[in-house]
Design an enzyme around this catalytic site. Structure first.
Site, mmCIF file in Angstrom:
data_model
loop_
_atom_site.group_PDB
_atom_site.id
_atom_site.type_symbol
_atom_site.label_atom_id
_atom_site.label_comp_id
_atom_site.label_asym_id
_atom_site.label_seq_id
_atom_site.Cartn_x
_atom_site.Cartn_y
_atom_site.Cartn_z
ATOM 1 C CG ASN A 104 -66.293 57.803 37.581
ATOM 2 O OD1 ASN A 104 -65.535 58.208 37.117
ATOM 3 N ND2 ASN A 104 -66.044 56.544 38.144
ATOM 4 C CG ASP A 106 -69.042 54.862 35.783
ATOM 5 O OD1 ASP A 106 -69.822 54.816 36.720
ATOM 6 O OD2 ASP A 106 -67.957 54.321 35.553
ATOM 7 C CG HIS A 121 -67.406 65.542 35.340
ATOM 8 N ND1 HIS A 121 -66.291 65.118 35.282
ATOM 9 C CD2 HIS A 121 -67.367 66.814 35.684
ATOM 10 C CE1 HIS A 121 -65.479 65.924 35.814
ATOM 11 N NE2 HIS A 121 -66.075 67.045 36.191
ATOM 12 C CB SER A 194 -59.876 60.966 40.956
ATOM 13 O OG SER A 194 -59.956 62.312 40.268
HETATM 14 P P1 NAD Z 1 -58.375 60.167 35.290
HETATM 15 O O1 NAD Z 1 -58.417 59.194 33.877
HETATM 16 O O2 NAD Z 1 -57.476 61.349 35.061
HETATM 17 O O3 NAD Z 1 -57.478 59.350 36.520
HETATM 18 C C1 NAD Z 1 -57.709 58.101 36.679
HETATM 19 C C2 NAD Z 1 -56.862 57.734 37.746
HETATM 20 O O4 NAD Z 1 -57.249 56.449 38.417
HETATM 21 C C3 NAD Z 1 -55.322 57.591 37.650
HETATM 22 O O5 NAD Z 1 -54.816 58.497 38.556
HETATM 23 C C4 NAD Z 1 -54.990 56.294 37.497
HETATM 24 O O6 NAD Z 1 -53.693 56.101 37.830
HETATM 25 C C5 NAD Z 1 -56.315 55.766 38.340
HETATM 26 N N1 NAD Z 1 -56.366 54.124 38.453
HETATM 27 C C6 NAD Z 1 -56.673 53.414 37.293
HETATM 28 N N2 NAD Z 1 -56.937 52.328 37.322
HETATM 29 C C7 NAD Z 1 -57.211 51.984 38.795
HETATM 30 C C8 NAD Z 1 -57.625 51.162 39.692
HETATM 31 N N3 NAD Z 1 -57.719 50.138 39.103
HETATM 32 N N4 NAD Z 1 -57.583 51.456 40.970
HETATM 33 C C9 NAD Z 1 -57.443 52.731 41.373
HETATM 34 N N5 NAD Z 1 -56.962 53.619 40.633
HETATM 35 C C10 NAD Z 1 -56.854 53.674 39.187
HETATM 36 O O7 NAD Z 1 -59.918 60.365 35.759
HETATM 37 P P2 NAD Z 1 -60.510 61.271 36.519
HETATM 38 O O8 NAD Z 1 -59.600 61.774 37.410
HETATM 39 O O9 NAD Z 1 -61.954 60.793 36.702
HETATM 40 O O10 NAD Z 1 -60.753 62.587 35.533
HETATM 41 C C11 NAD Z 1 -61.086 62.525 34.321
HETATM 42 C C12 NAD Z 1 -62.204 62.611 33.586
HETATM 43 O O11 NAD Z 1 -62.688 61.300 32.889
HETATM 44 C C13 NAD Z 1 -63.545 62.931 34.423
HETATM 45 O O12 NAD Z 1 -64.170 64.035 34.108
HETATM 46 C C14 NAD Z 1 -64.631 61.807 34.263
HETATM 47 O O13 NAD Z 1 -65.810 62.374 34.014
HETATM 48 C C15 NAD Z 1 -64.085 61.356 32.813
HETATM 49 N N6 NAD Z 1 -64.145 59.790 32.755
HETATM 50 C C16 NAD Z 1 -65.143 59.220 33.248
HETATM 51 C C17 NAD Z 1 -65.360 57.572 33.071
HETATM 52 C C18 NAD Z 1 -66.348 57.038 33.673
HETATM 53 O O14 NAD Z 1 -67.412 57.221 33.901
HETATM 54 N N7 NAD Z 1 -66.062 55.639 34.204
HETATM 55 C C19 NAD Z 1 -64.255 56.857 32.198
HETATM 56 C C20 NAD Z 1 -63.298 57.701 31.724
HETATM 57 C C21 NAD Z 1 -63.406 59.119 31.686
#
Ligand code: NAD
Ligand code: ZN
Length: 251
Positions: A104, A106, A121, A194
């Site tokens: 993340n 954030d 990241h 994740s």
């Molecule tokens: P992803 O979006 O691929 O997967 C997120 C996972 O979280 C999914 O498996 C989903 O089912 C699960 N999920 C959703 N809500 C949930 C909850 N309330 N409790 C538990 N699990 C929950 O994300 P990723 O694996 O982090 O990879 C994608 C990329 O997204 C990363 O490179 C990251 O840098 C970027 N990203 C970051 C943010 C952030 O900083 N918050 C937000 C969006 C994307």
């Protein structure tokens, strides 16, 4: 079903002294920042493979900045949720959590009070000029964005880019190697929210399994790791994590 998994996960945590967490976008969904998988919201309007891709940033930075400005407003409004706070307790009260490897950007783990954080990241807190490497705070960039669509370096007019790693951009090698080193010394890995599909970050939980580290997975959906996890708990991180951490025995 979940009750048994929760009991098993609590026992694993109680019997561990060197825990590492691996977190993804899912842990911040309950703080109001959507992950890539959830329908609706920002990622339906801005395909991350276009708006968050390195070459497309260089070609059309105005596209990136339109998306990033919206994302960064969302991130500034977000607060750590009970899952982030439970990880802070696991570090600061129980002294069991030795570090967090996160995808993340954030900054919510830092704001929750965790200290040893490996941001694979990067983070949106700092931006840098691609030419002269000058650094700019989040606030300075926001001020520039009030007057221009694409912020440029006041020193050399170079493109400014937040210190977040975009798709097709190499990871900071040092951070990755340090995260891997931390993991090899752990006895338990907790993977939270994740999809474990973005490489090379996703190779770390697989390494943990190969070297015999126990693995707990918490996710609202089955992920790539469910076959290798010692415990999979299906549910929201903000609901499950406090159940795993509060009132642990060996404080
Ligand atoms: P992803 O979006 O691929 O997967 C997120 C996972 O979280 C999914 O498996 C989903 O089912 C699960 N999920 C959703 N809500 C949930 C909850 N309330 N409790 C538990 N699990 C929950 O994300 P990723 O694996 O982090 O990879 C994608 C990329 O997204 C990363 O490179 C990251 O840098 C970027 N990203 C970051 C943010 C952030 O900083 N918050 C937000 C969006 C994307
Ligand atoms: Zn510059």
């Amino acid at each position: 079903m979940n009750e048994q998994s929760i009991d098993k996960a609590r026992r694993l945590i109680e019997n561990s002294s060197s825990i590492v967490a691996f977190t993804g976008a899912g842990i911040s969904v309950e703080s109001g920042i959507p992950d890539f998988r959830s329908p609706g919201g920002i990622w339906d309007r801005y395909d991350p493979m276009i708006y968050g891709e390195y070459n497309s940033f260089l070609r059309t930075p105005e596209k990136f900045w339109t998306m990033h400005s919206e994302l960064s407003q969302m991130v500034s409004r977000a607060q750590p949720n009970p899952a982030h706070l439970a990880l802070a307790e696991l570090e600061n009260k129980y002294l069991k959590l030795k570090g967090i490897i996160t995808q993340n950007i954030d900054y919510l783990h830092q704001r929750a009070g965790n200290t040893n954080i490996f941001g694979l990241h990067g983070s949106g807190e700092i931006s840098r000029c691609l030419d002269c490497k000058s650094e700019f705070s989040h606030e300075t960039v926001n001020e520039l964005l009030e007057v221009v669509k694409v912020p440029r370096c006041p020193e050399c007019n170079g493109l400014i880019k937040p210190d977040v790693i975009l798709f097709n951009e190499p990871l900071p090698v040092g951070v990755f190697l340090n995260a891997r080193d931390l993991l090899t010394r752990a006895d338990l890995l907790i993977v939270i929210g994740s999809s474990v599909s973005v490489y090379p970050a996703a190779s770390l939980p697989l390494l943990a399994q190969r070297i015999g580290i126990k693995i707990i997975v918490i996710d609202t959906l089955p992920t790539n790791l469910i076959d290798i996890a010692d415990v999979f708990i299906k549910g929201k991180a903000g609901e499950i994590m406090p159940l795993l951490v509060s009132g642990l025995k060996n404080e």
